[in-house]
Design a protein around this motif. Structure first.
Motif, PDB file in Angstrom:
ATOM      1  N   ALA A   5      29.956 -13.596  31.518  1.00 18.88           N
ATOM      2  CA  ALA A   5      30.681 -13.709  30.458  1.00 18.88           C
ATOM      3  C   ALA A   5      30.483 -15.133  30.074  1.00 18.88           C
ATOM      4  O   ALA A   5      31.431 -16.012  30.314  1.00 18.88           O
ATOM      5  CB  ALA A   5      32.085 -13.190  30.194  1.00 18.88           C
ATOM      6  N   CYS A   6      29.284 -15.497  29.115  1.00 15.85           N
ATOM      7  CA  CYS A   6      28.950 -16.694  28.585  1.00 15.85           C
ATOM      8  C   CYS A   6      30.319 -16.916  27.463  1.00 15.85           C
ATOM      9  O   CYS A   6      30.326 -16.163  26.653  1.00 15.85           O
ATOM     10  CB  CYS A   6      27.651 -16.781  28.022  1.00 15.85           C
ATOM     11  N   PRO A   7      30.809 -18.105  27.689  1.00 20.99           N
ATOM     12  CA  PRO A   7      32.070 -18.162  26.667  1.00 20.99           C
ATOM     13  C   PRO A   7      31.510 -18.570  25.133  1.00 20.99           C
ATOM     14  O   PRO A   7      32.383 -18.404  24.247  1.00 20.99           O
ATOM     15  CB  PRO A   7      32.557 -19.783  27.160  1.00 20.99           C
ATOM     16  N   PHE A   8      30.146 -18.652  24.930  1.00 22.93           N
ATOM     17  CA  PHE A   8      29.580 -19.034  23.675  1.00 22.93           C
ATOM     18  C   PHE A   8      28.878 -17.749  23.384  1.00 22.93           C
ATOM     19  O   PHE A   8      28.780 -17.422  22.279  1.00 22.93           O
ATOM     20  CB  PHE A   8      28.512 -20.010  23.683  1.00 22.93           C
ATOM     21  N   CYS A   9      28.389 -16.882  24.166  1.00 22.46           N
ATOM     22  CA  CYS A   9      27.524 -15.519  23.598  1.00 22.46           C
ATOM     23  C   CYS A   9      28.130 -14.368  23.968  1.00 22.46           C
ATOM     24  O   CYS A   9      27.664 -13.301  23.519  1.00 22.46           O
ATOM     25  CB  CYS A   9      26.115 -15.937  24.402  1.00 22.46           C
ATOM     26  N   GLY A  10      29.083 -14.289  25.077  1.00 23.66           N
ATOM     27  CA  GLY A  10      29.497 -13.219  25.324  1.00 23.66           C
ATOM     28  C   GLY A  10      28.879 -12.726  26.638  1.00 23.66           C
ATOM     29  O   GLY A  10      28.304 -13.504  27.380  1.00 23.66           O
ATOM     30  N   GLN A  56      23.070 -21.785  34.286  1.00 20.93           N
ATOM     31  CA  GLN A  56      22.495 -22.147  32.988  1.00 20.93           C
ATOM     32  C   GLN A  56      22.331 -20.854  32.175  1.00 20.93           C
ATOM     33  O   GLN A  56      21.402 -20.195  32.832  1.00 20.93           O
ATOM     34  CB  GLN A  56      21.369 -22.997  33.018  1.00 20.93           C
ATOM     35  N   HIS A  57      22.713 -20.824  31.062  1.00 19.29           N
ATOM     36  CA  HIS A  57      22.326 -19.817  30.057  1.00 19.29           C
ATOM     37  C   HIS A  57      20.984 -19.896  29.348  1.00 19.29           C
ATOM     38  O   HIS A  57      20.921 -20.247  28.210  1.00 19.29           O
ATOM     39  CB  HIS A  57      23.444 -19.530  29.057  1.00 19.29           C
ATOM     40  N   VAL A  58      19.932 -19.712  30.118  1.00 23.37           N
ATOM     41  CA  VAL A  58      18.644 -20.120  29.797  1.00 23.37           C
ATOM     42  C   VAL A  58      18.010 -19.319  28.642  1.00 23.37           C
ATOM     43  O   VAL A  58      17.445 -19.807  27.732  1.00 23.37           O
ATOM     44  CB  VAL A  58      17.492 -20.282  30.860  1.00 23.37           C
ATOM     45  N   GLY A  60      19.907 -17.913  26.223  1.00 22.02           N
ATOM     46  CA  GLY A  60      21.012 -17.593  25.407  1.00 22.02           C
ATOM     47  C   GLY A  60      21.358 -19.173  24.673  1.00 22.02           C
ATOM     48  O   GLY A  60      20.238 -19.808  23.996  1.00 22.02           O
ATOM     49  N   CYS A  61      22.557 -19.499  24.825  1.00 19.20           N
ATOM     50  CA  CYS A  61      22.835 -20.744  24.285  1.00 19.20           C
ATOM     51  C   CYS A  61      22.483 -22.070  24.870  1.00 19.20           C
ATOM     52  O   CYS A  61      22.592 -23.129  24.707  1.00 19.20           O
ATOM     53  CB  CYS A  61      24.316 -20.957  23.956  1.00 19.20           C
ATOM     54  N   ARG A  62      21.680 -21.739  26.345  1.00 12.84           N
ATOM     55  CA  ARG A  62      20.959 -22.870  26.988  1.00 12.84           C
ATOM     56  C   ARG A  62      22.395 -23.884  27.589  1.00 12.84           C
ATOM     57  O   ARG A  62      22.045 -24.855  28.044  1.00 12.84           O
ATOM     58  CB  ARG A  62      20.097 -23.691  26.352  1.00 12.84           C
TER      59      ARG A  62
HETATM   60 ZN    ZN Z   1      25.368 -18.278  26.321  1.00 18.69          ZN
END
Ligand code: ZN
Length: 94
Positions: A5-10, A56-58, A60-62
């Motif tokens: 669960a990325c806090p920025f992308c979901g 790292q959300h490579v 997504g938001c990185r």
């Molecule tokens: Zn993200």
């Protein structure tokens, strides 16, 4: 399947993320002895259970994230930005 669960992308599949390593390592000062850097980079505990990892959300938001995960069950307990300032801002908006 591991979903983070990325806090920025979901919530996203783990294939969008890249594992960065143990998130609990305290790196030495830049001018520290080579032995200190060797220990920080190469000597790691192989934790069986709950540990904090960097991802790292490579795709997504990185952003770099700290993921608290059980290495046996893959259960994720928390996900927060690795950057302490961003974590503070997110907590203030919740
Ligand atoms: Zn993200």
């Amino acid at each position: 399947m591991l979903r983070i669960a990325c806090p920025f992308c979901g919530t996203r599949d783990h294939s969008e993320f890249s594992y960065g390593g143990d998130g609990s390592v305290n790196y030495p000062a830049l001018d520290a002895a080579l032995e200190a850097w060797h220990d920080a980079v190469f000597l790691r505990d192989n934790i069986c259970g709950r540990q904090v990892e960097t991802w790292q959300h490579v795709h997504g938001c990185r952003m770099w994230l700290l993921v608290e995960r059980d290495t046996m069950t893959h259960e994720i307990f928390s996900v927060r930005p690795a950057h302490a300032g961003l974590a503070t801002v997110l907590e203030a908006t919740e």
